[in-house]
Design a protein around this motif. Structure first.
Motif, PDB file in Angstrom:
ATOM      1  N   LEU A  74      -1.710 -33.871  -0.560  1.00 11.86           N
ATOM      2  CA  LEU A  74      -1.560 -32.424  -0.417  1.00 11.86           C
ATOM      3  C   LEU A  74      -0.893 -32.129   0.916  1.00 11.86           C
ATOM      4  N   LEU A  75       0.184 -31.358   0.891  1.00 11.33           N
ATOM      5  CA  LEU A  75       0.888 -30.930   2.091  1.00 11.33           C
ATOM      6  C   LEU A  75       0.427 -29.520   2.437  1.00 11.33           C
ATOM      7  N   THR A  76       0.038 -29.308   3.697  1.00 11.30           N
ATOM      8  CA  THR A  76      -0.523 -28.021   4.084  1.00 11.30           C
ATOM      9  C   THR A  76      -0.179 -27.658   5.519  1.00 11.30           C
ATOM     10  N   VAL A  77      -0.339 -26.396   5.842  1.00  7.33           N
ATOM     11  CA  VAL A  77      -0.249 -25.927   7.226  1.00  7.33           C
ATOM     12  C   VAL A  77      -1.615 -25.445   7.710  1.00  7.33           C
ATOM     13  N   GLU A  78      -2.604 -25.503   6.847  1.00  3.04           N
ATOM     14  CA  GLU A  78      -3.929 -24.988   7.167  1.00  3.04           C
ATOM     15  C   GLU A  78      -4.880 -26.094   7.595  1.00  3.04           C
ATOM     16  N   ALA A  79      -5.526 -25.900   8.745  1.00  2.00           N
ATOM     17  CA  ALA A  79      -6.442 -26.907   9.290  1.00  2.00           C
ATOM     18  C   ALA A  79      -7.631 -27.161   8.370  1.00  2.00           C
ATOM     19  N   GLY A  80      -8.110 -26.168   7.672  1.00  2.00           N
ATOM     20  CA  GLY A  80      -9.281 -26.335   6.828  1.00  2.00           C
ATOM     21  C   GLY A  80      -8.986 -26.687   5.385  1.00  2.00           C
ATOM     22  N   ARG A  81      -7.736 -26.870   5.043  1.00  2.00           N
ATOM     23  CA  ARG A  81      -7.348 -27.104   3.647  1.00  2.00           C
ATOM     24  C   ARG A  81      -7.689 -28.519   3.215  1.00  2.00           C
ATOM     25  N   GLU A  82      -8.556 -28.642   2.216  1.00  2.00           N
ATOM     26  CA  GLU A  82      -8.994 -29.946   1.715  1.00  2.00           C
ATOM     27  C   GLU A  82      -9.231 -29.884   0.215  1.00  2.00           C
ATOM     28  N   ASP A  83      -8.393 -29.161  -0.494  1.00  2.00           N
ATOM     29  CA  ASP A  83      -8.557 -28.949  -1.937  1.00  2.00           C
ATOM     30  C   ASP A  83      -8.685 -30.240  -2.727  1.00  2.00           C
ATOM     31  N   ASN A  84      -8.018 -31.295  -2.278  1.00  2.00           N
ATOM     32  CA  ASN A  84      -7.973 -32.541  -3.039  1.00  2.00           C
ATOM     33  C   ASN A  84      -9.030 -33.555  -2.582  1.00  2.00           C
TER      34      ASN A  84
END
Length: 150
Positions: A74-84
């Motif tokens: 998962l590519l993200t710009v959000e520090a809390g993003r952990e959807d996967n």
């Protein structure tokens, strides 16, 4: 304790180094999140990972497309993003991480020709070491291979 690796890019660009590191993570059965400092870089790398080599395929998606939970990468710009539900977090170009305790491994990749990224990596080294994480420093050789320096 999270294993934290610092990769100092001196001979190649992020676009050249990141795919191989992601392939190795997937080969270990890990799910990965790559955190960028900007949406522009995220989107550029999103495109690049589809076309970087004809004989390879890196299954991935971006937090902008809404399919994060399905993605091995998962590519993200959000520090809390952990959807996967990742085991590994890559932090590129000075991205500010969330707490790293939940990961098996965290990887900081920074450009050795960018003084701001070098300063940020030094700062994060001190923070992660003080937090009790196992930290190692890797630098590229003239041939572009990784050599453990600390």
């Amino acid at each position: 304790m999270t294993e934290i690796l610092f990769y100092h890019l001196t001979e190649s660009r992020l676009e050249d180094a990141l795919p191989g590191l992601l392939e190795r993570s997937l080969a270990k059965g890990w799910r990965v999140v790559v955190q960028f400092a900007s949406e522009e870089r995220r989107d550029a790398l999103d495109h690049h990972l589809w076309v970087y080599r004809d004989e390879s395929f890196l299954p991935h998606g971006s937090d902008s497309d809404g399919s994060g939970a399905l993605q091995p990468i998962l590519l993200t710009v959000e520090a809390g993003r952990e959807d996967n539900d990742p085991q590994v977090r890559f932090l590129v170009e000075g991205a500010t991480p969330p707490p790293l305790d939940r990961y098996v491994r965290a990887v900081y990749l920074f450009d050795g020709h960018d003084e701001a990224q070098i300063a940020r990596a030094r700062e994060r080294w001190k923070i992660e070491k003080a937090a009790g994480h196992a930290v190692t420093y890797w630098q590229q050789t003239d041939e572009g291979r990784w050599m453990k320096k600390a």
